[in-house]
Design a protein around this motif. Structure first.
Motif, mmCIF file in Angstrom:
data_model
loop_
_atom_site.group_PDB
_atom_site.id
_atom_site.type_symbol
_atom_site.label_atom_id
_atom_site.label_comp_id
_atom_site.label_asym_id
_atom_site.label_seq_id
_atom_site.Cartn_x
_atom_site.Cartn_y
_atom_site.Cartn_z
ATOM 1 N N ALA A 309 37.579 41.069 44.973
ATOM 2 C CA ALA A 309 36.429 41.347 44.097
ATOM 3 C C ALA A 309 36.229 40.212 43.093
ATOM 4 N N LEU A 310 37.335 39.684 42.560
ATOM 5 C CA LEU A 310 37.242 38.586 41.598
ATOM 6 C C LEU A 310 36.675 37.314 42.235
ATOM 7 N N GLU A 311 37.018 37.074 43.486
ATOM 8 C CA GLU A 311 36.474 35.911 44.202
ATOM 9 C C GLU A 311 34.957 36.032 44.348
ATOM 10 N N LYS A 312 34.468 37.250 44.608
ATOM 11 C CA LYS A 312 33.024 37.469 44.719
ATOM 12 C C LYS A 312 32.340 37.259 43.370
ATOM 13 N N LEU A 313 32.977 37.736 42.306
ATOM 14 C CA LEU A 313 32.417 37.555 40.972
ATOM 15 C C LEU A 313 32.346 36.068 40.606
ATOM 16 N N ASP A 321 29.140 29.287 33.990
ATOM 17 C CA ASP A 321 30.321 28.507 34.372
ATOM 18 C C ASP A 321 31.553 28.963 33.587
ATOM 19 N N THR A 322 31.353 29.275 32.320
ATOM 20 C CA THR A 322 32.471 29.748 31.495
ATOM 21 C C THR A 322 33.050 31.036 32.058
ATOM 22 N N GLU A 323 32.170 31.930 32.494
ATOM 23 C CA GLU A 323 32.637 33.196 33.076
ATOM 24 C C GLU A 323 33.299 32.973 34.427
ATOM 25 N N GLN A 328 38.530 32.761 37.536
ATOM 26 C CA GLN A 328 39.598 31.997 38.179
ATOM 27 C C GLN A 328 40.921 32.203 37.442
ATOM 28 N N LYS A 329 40.852 32.265 36.125
ATOM 29 C CA LYS A 329 42.075 32.491 35.340
ATOM 30 C C LYS A 329 42.676 33.855 35.650
ATOM 31 N N ILE A 330 41.825 34.862 35.843
ATOM 32 C CA ILE A 330 42.315 36.201 36.190
ATOM 33 C C ILE A 330 42.942 36.176 37.580
ATOM 34 N N ILE A 331 42.312 35.422 38.489
ATOM 35 C CA ILE A 331 42.876 35.290 39.841
ATOM 36 C C ILE A 331 44.269 34.647 39.770
ATOM 37 N N ASP A 332 44.407 33.653 38.901
ATOM 38 C CA ASP A 332 45.711 33.010 38.722
ATOM 39 C C ASP A 332 46.744 34.003 38.193
ATOM 40 N N PHE A 333 46.344 34.831 37.211
ATOM 41 C CA PHE A 333 47.244 35.873 36.713
ATOM 42 C C PHE A 333 47.640 36.838 37.834
ATOM 43 N N ALA A 334 46.651 37.181 38.677
ATOM 44 C CA ALA A 334 46.911 38.114 39.778
ATOM 45 C C ALA A 334 47.923 37.525 40.760
ATOM 46 N N GLY A 335 47.786 36.222 41.010
ATOM 47 C CA GLY A 335 48.735 35.567 41.910
ATOM 48 C C GLY A 335 50.153 35.578 41.363
ATOM 49 N N GLU A 336 50.255 35.611 40.037
ATOM 50 C CA GLU A 336 51.570 35.671 39.388
ATOM 51 C C GLU A 336 51.995 37.109 39.096
ATOM 52 N N ARG A 337 51.189 38.079 39.589
ATOM 53 C CA ARG A 337 51.433 39.509 39.374
ATOM 54 C C ARG A 337 51.515 39.841 37.874
ATOM 55 N N LYS A 338 50.560 39.329 37.109
ATOM 56 C CA LYS A 338 50.524 39.569 35.667
ATOM 57 C C LYS A 338 49.276 40.385 35.306
ATOM 58 N N SER A 339 49.281 41.652 35.700
ATOM 59 C CA SER A 339 48.144 42.526 35.381
ATOM 60 C C SER A 339 47.963 42.672 33.882
ATOM 61 N N LEU A 355 29.987 41.681 30.731
ATOM 62 C CA LEU A 355 29.554 41.464 32.111
ATOM 63 C C LEU A 355 28.582 42.546 32.567
ATOM 64 N N VAL A 356 28.927 43.801 32.275
ATOM 65 C CA VAL A 356 28.091 44.921 32.723
ATOM 66 C C VAL A 356 26.753 44.917 31.995
ATOM 67 N N SER A 357 26.771 44.639 30.707
ATOM 68 C CA SER A 357 25.522 44.570 29.941
ATOM 69 C C SER A 357 24.624 43.457 30.487
#
Length: 429
Positions: A309-313, A321-323, A328-339, A355-357
């Motif tokens: 889902a993060l890759e699609k976002l 670009d900032t978002e 990508q930073k969240i994806i990096d955390f996910a790869g390190e299993r840092k929820s 994001l939702v707004s």
């Protein structure tokens, strides 16, 4: 405002004595905050303009409020009664000067003591004035609510007006006095979105909960306005019910997510589950679905499942670009299993809310409400939007009044027109 301040003090006192942050007490606090959110100059000037038109329709000239206000509304009426688009600097000065003289009156006066806005426009265009004593009070309340409801949607995506003015109109509605209908339910959703955007989470939750209950009880009701509102014209009525049900769960979930109590957070996750369930039934894939899917997987400590889902976002053109870098930073955390690092840092509640707004505003900006209302035979659509466009021009002209460049331009314009106009302008200053 005194009565609202007293209400707030009493609420806080009772809240402190009980030691219990009940839903009822928190809802009461939100009602106080709502009044504070709509008490600023642009909204008061909007109200001034509406009262000018509505008061003009009063037949009983002995009415004290009419007598206090009527001598100051002619400058507004003369402009609303013409088709010209340009408002001169002198006209703007005159209107602003009249507004200042009755600003306190406008703040303290309920506009609904006057005939309706449509009745005001009708009188402006030649219809007879209105005897309020001959109108059934229940019918008058119903029509006022419908008018505020329509106006709240009509101004929502209007350039230069938008959400603050829609919030004011929503604050004037009493949905419980509207007949059960799709319009009432869509109004509750608009109110819920606006209340949510103004941190009035308990007011928002209250209305969205009523919507969810109503949709559950009216599964066969056609929803043409809702289809137009969300751009769901290709969905059947049954599919529209499912999709709209999901949207109400989504925003109720966001309300609860932003609340302080632990029980509210637990309820929010349940609402997000219901949202995804509805969207999955329809096979919907969009930014809202991906945002919630990623959030729930991170909350369940399943960061690797949040990555698709993060890759699609990250590829969505809706976001900056900032978002994209944040995703990508969240994806990096996910790869390190840092929820926890993701949820307490980059992908926190404020970021998700933003994001939702952003998604909803992008959706709403595509709606041509004038066309939608005409297609669905909403009475007086032409007059409503003509009035909104005229007010927008008037508001822009008056809001520029305090700018130094506008004042200088105004002096030049007045000088060109001679001493007579200059003397008239001096009397206004």
């Amino acid at each position: 405002m005194m009565k609202y301040s007293l209400l707030l003090i009493c609420t806080i006192f009772l809240w402190a004595c009980s030691g219990d942050q009940t839903d009822e007490a928190l809802l009461l606090l939100d009602k106080q905050k709502l009044q504070e959110n709509i008490n600023y100059d642009k909204i008061i000037f909007y109200k001034f303009t509406k009262i000018a038109i509505r008061a003009n329709a009063v037949l009983d000239t002995n009415m004290s409020e009419y007598q206090h206000f009527s001598k100051y509304n002619q400058s507004v009426l003369s402009l609303m009664d013409t088709s010209k688009h340009r408002i001169s600097v002198l006209e703007a000065f005159k209107i602003y000067n009249n507004y200042r003289k009755v600003k306190t009156f406008v703040k303290e006066t309920d506009e609904d003591i006057f005939p309706g806005l449509i009745q005001g426009f009708n009188v402006l265009y030649g219809a007879p004035k209105v005897n309020l004593k001959t109108i059934d009070p229940a019918e008058r309340l119903r029509m006022q609510n419908i008018e505020h409801a329509i106006l709240s949607m009509a101004v929502l995506t209007t350039r230069d007006l938008g959400q603050p003015f829609a919030l004011y109109e929503c604050s004037k509605t009493q949905p419980e006095l509207l007949p059960d209908s799709e319009m009432k339910t869509l109004l509750e959703f608009v109110r819920g979105f606006l209340f949510f955007g103004n941190n009035l989470y308990y007011l928002s939750e209250d209305g969205l909960s009523r919507n969810i209950k109503w949709l559950d009880q009216n599964k066969d009701m056609p929803l043409p306005y809702t289809k137009a509102f969300f751009g769901w014209r290709n969905l059947s009525d049954a599919q529209t019910h499912i999709a709209f049900d999901g949207m109400n769960y989504l925003f109720r979930g966001f309300d609860r997510m932003r609340m302080a109590r632990k029980i509210d957070e637990e309820r929010s996750l349940e609402d997000f589950e219901c949202f995804l369930k509805d969207m999955n039934k329809l096979g919907f894939q969009n930014e809202l679905v991906w945002i919630i899917d990623a959030y729930l997987h991170l909350k369940r400590d399943q960061p690797e499942k949040a990555v698709p889902a993060l890759e699609k976002l990250k590829k969505s053109t809706l976001f900056s670009d900032t978002e994209h870098k944040a995703f990508q930073k969240i994806i990096d955390f996910a790869g390190e299993r840092k929820s926890d690092a993701a949820l307490n840092g980059v992908y926190d509640k404020a970021f998700i809310t933003k994001l939702v707004s952003k998604y909803m505003i992008a959706t709403l900006s595509k709606i041509n409400w004038e066309r939608v209302m005409k297609e669905n035979d909403v009475p007086h659509t032409k007059e409503i939007f003509a009035g909104i466009h005229k007010f927008r021009n008037l508001s822009n002209a008056v809001s520029q009044y305090t700018g130094s460049s506008t004042i200088n331009n105004g002096k030049k314009e007045i000088t060109k027109k001679g001493n007579a106009l200059l003397n008239q302008a001096k009397s206004l200053w």
